[in-house]
Design a protein around this motif. Structure first.
Motif, PDB file in Angstrom:
ATOM      1  N   PRO A  11       3.757  10.918   9.932  1.00 59.81           N
ATOM      2  CA  PRO A  11       2.338  11.293  10.123  1.00 59.81           C
ATOM      3  C   PRO A  11       1.428  10.668   9.070  1.00 59.81           C
ATOM      4  CG  PRO A  11       3.547  13.108   9.125  1.00 59.81           C
ATOM      5  CD  PRO A  11       4.564  12.038   9.421  1.00 59.81           C
ATOM      6  N   LEU A  12       0.978   9.464   9.330  1.00 60.69           N
ATOM      7  CA  LEU A  12       0.134   8.717   8.389  1.00 60.69           C
ATOM      8  C   LEU A  12      -1.343   8.751   8.745  1.00 60.69           C
ATOM      9  CD1 LEU A  12       2.348   5.503   7.986  1.00 60.69           C
ATOM     10  CD2 LEU A  12       2.164   7.406   6.376  1.00 60.69           C
ATOM     11  N   VAL A  13      -1.656   9.095   9.973  1.00 64.81           N
ATOM     12  CA  VAL A  13      -3.042   9.034  10.452  1.00 64.81           C
ATOM     13  C   VAL A  13      -3.705  10.398  10.292  1.00 64.81           C
ATOM     14  CG1 VAL A  13      -4.527   8.551  12.423  1.00 64.81           C
ATOM     15  CG2 VAL A  13      -2.403   7.251  12.101  1.00 64.81           C
ATOM     16  N   GLU A  68      -3.601  -2.793   2.110  1.00 70.20           N
ATOM     17  CA  GLU A  68      -4.514  -2.964   3.242  1.00 70.20           C
ATOM     18  C   GLU A  68      -4.364  -1.827   4.248  1.00 70.20           C
ATOM     19  OE1 GLU A  68      -3.730  -6.758   4.901  1.00 70.20           O
ATOM     20  OE2 GLU A  68      -4.452  -7.896   3.168  1.00 70.20           O
ATOM     21  N   LEU A  69      -3.118  -1.429   4.500  1.00 71.60           N
ATOM     22  CA  LEU A  69      -2.864  -0.324   5.425  1.00 71.60           C
ATOM     23  C   LEU A  69      -3.467   0.975   4.898  1.00 71.60           C
ATOM     24  CD1 LEU A  69      -1.464   0.853   7.937  1.00 71.60           C
ATOM     25  CD2 LEU A  69       0.621   1.094   6.561  1.00 71.60           C
ATOM     26  N   HIS A  70      -3.324   1.199   3.588  1.00 74.05           N
ATOM     27  CA  HIS A  70      -3.894   2.398   2.979  1.00 74.05           C
ATOM     28  C   HIS A  70      -5.410   2.417   3.132  1.00 74.05           C
ATOM     29  CE1 HIS A  70      -5.809   4.338  -0.569  1.00 74.05           C
ATOM     30  NE2 HIS A  70      -5.017   5.338  -0.205  1.00 74.05           N
ATOM     31  N   THR A  71      -6.047   1.280   2.891  1.00 69.87           N
ATOM     32  CA  THR A  71      -7.509   1.203   3.020  1.00 69.87           C
ATOM     33  C   THR A  71      -7.952   1.461   4.452  1.00 69.87           C
ATOM     34  OG1 THR A  71      -7.617  -0.378   1.189  1.00 69.87           O
ATOM     35  CG2 THR A  71      -9.524  -0.258   2.645  1.00 69.87           C
ATOM     36  N   LEU A  76     -10.546   5.446   8.326  1.00 69.78           N
ATOM     37  CA  LEU A  76     -10.600   6.199   9.575  1.00 69.78           C
ATOM     38  C   LEU A  76     -11.324   7.524   9.388  1.00 69.78           C
ATOM     39  CD1 LEU A  76      -7.026   5.725  11.102  1.00 69.78           C
ATOM     40  CD2 LEU A  76      -9.177   4.758  11.960  1.00 69.78           C
ATOM     41  N   SER A  77     -11.025   8.200   8.265  1.00 70.02           N
ATOM     42  CA  SER A  77     -11.620   9.512   8.006  1.00 70.02           C
ATOM     43  C   SER A  77     -11.709   9.735   6.500  1.00 70.02           C
ATOM     44  CB  SER A  77     -10.776  10.622   8.662  1.00 70.02           C
ATOM     45  OG  SER A  77     -11.355  11.883   8.460  1.00 70.02           O
TER      46      SER A  77
END
Length: 415
Positions: A11-13, A68-71, A76-77
């Motif tokens: 659950p990353l999002v 980049e993925l973290h940013t 997103l929120s």
């Protein structure tokens, strides 16, 4: 790293707006966000996986993709996604392993106290207390850290309640030990806390340590903070009495017990039972008040409520029996062991075995019912065997006494 990258359901999002909302995996991100926002994140995630599997030694490349993925996830929120400091705190908490260190310190304290008890010349009583206090401090630190990370009292699932009960056993045992200094409170509390923490530390499939969002009924932190900790502290007190009961039965099993020691241990056990009844009664009443606000009724014979009441009554009856003189030292020791099965049913059985009722948010799957049932059966066999052994010993002593009386009467007749 491998266990993280290989999971597709991680659950990353974040939830779009609710800080306490449920996070989802990248594959499920379109539940919350449009495809144009999700597609770049899916590509970055796939790139991270591919790079890790094909070129795991390229740490700079992996770090760049992960950054980049973290940013992208944060964008997103931003109002929901945690700050780096918060995430670093979680990593530190996981790496420190407070609960694992705590049970090790409890085990060392138990070993030292056993030496103090068995070897009179080994004057390390306060050393054992110090080690035990260190274990309690480490566990308390871990508990407080988890509470700060979760933003709530960590007593909302089986894993957290096991951790809390272990802490309650240690705290109540230490408090009573410092008041009366009998050594036996620590001898009973230490192994029980070790068992609880070992189970929590090594059974993630049964006791899930994940910090999950709360269902709406649990988001009233006031009632969550007073009802659940109070009732589970009652469980902790009865667990401690369970341990003392075994100490007393062990005295009966292995030798002819000294009356003074048995009386003393029984007094210690009686005090713990009184504390447990007080806490469980308070917890049941607080639960009824919460139920009135949450569900519109004080009592509804829900399985969790019913078994908490059964557990309370199972201890109230023998306590009154003790006052009335119906139960003596041996009987109270047996009660301390047998009655704990009602607590086990209220605490574990309703969650893992029954799985019904309004308390469904606390239910779990994957419980080791066969293992728990086997341990309960073995314990009951031990109690029965001890009862038979004590009964035979008393009968033998009665026969010997009768023989001496008869012999004395015969001698008097001859004279």
């Amino acid at each position: 790293m491998l266990s993280t990258v290989s999971q597709q359901d991680l659950p990353l999002v974040p939830h779009p707006s609710d800080k306490k909302g449920t996070w989802v995996s990248i594959d499920q991100a379109q539940q919350y966000y449009p495809s144009e926002a999700v597609t770049p994140i899916q590509q970055q995630w796939e790139a991270l996986q591919k790079t890790y599997y094909q070129h795991p030694q390229q740490l700079n490349t992996l770090g760049s993709i992960a950054s980049e993925l973290h940013t992208s996830l944060q964008n997103l929120s931003p109002q929901v996604y945690p700050e780096l400091e918060t995430m670093a705190r979680e990593v530190k908490f996981a790496e420190f392993g407070a609960f694992g260190k705590a049970w090790q310190l409890y085990a060392i304290a138990l070993g030292v106290m056993l030496l103090v008890t068995m070897i009179p010349s080994f004057q390390w009583y306060w050393g054992a207390i110090g080690i035990f206090v260190a274990g309690l401090g480490v566990q308390s630190y871990g508990f407080i850290e988890r509470m700060q990370i979760a933003g709530r009292p960590p007593v909302t699932n089986m894993y957290e309640s096991v951790i809390w009960v272990a802490l309650g056993i240690a705290a109540i045992g230490l408090l009573l030990e410092l008041i009366y200094r009998p050594r036996y409170y620590l001898l009973a509390a230490a192994p029980l806390s070790v068992v609880c923490l070992l189970l929590a530390d090594n059974l993630p499939a049964v006791l899930d340590p994940t910090i999950s969002p709360l269902v709406p009924v649990l988001r009233d932190n006031f009632w969550l903070s007073v009802h659940v900790p109070t009732i589970t502290l009652g469980y902790a007190s009865f667990f401690l009495a369970f341990g003392l009961g075994h100490l007393i039965l062990g005295q009966y099993w292995f030798n002819t017990p000294k009356v003074e020691r048995i009386n003393y241990l029984s007094q210690l056990n009686y005090r713990v039972l009184q504390v447990g009844v007080l806490l469980l009664t308070t917890g049941v009443i607080l639960g009824g008040v919460w139920a009135h606000y949450a569900w519109g009724r004080f009592w509804g014979w829900d399985p969790k409520e019913t078994w908490a009441l059964i557990a309370l009554l199972s201890y109230l009856v023998p306590l009154h029996g003790r006052l009335a003189g119906w139960l003596k030292n041996f009987g109270m020791a047996v009660v301390s062991v047998i009655c704990f099965n009602t607590v086990l049913m209220a605490w574990y059985g309703v969650n893992f075995i029954l799985g019904t009722g309004l308390h469904s948010y606390g239910f779990s799957t994957g419980g080791s019912e066969l293992i728990i049932g086997s341990l309960v059966l073995l314990d009951l066999v031990f109690v029965l065997a001890t009862y038979i052994r004590v009964s035979l010993r008393r009968r033998l002593q009665a026969n010997v006494t009768t023989s001496f009386v008869n012999l004395d009467e015969e001698l008097k007749a001859v004279e």
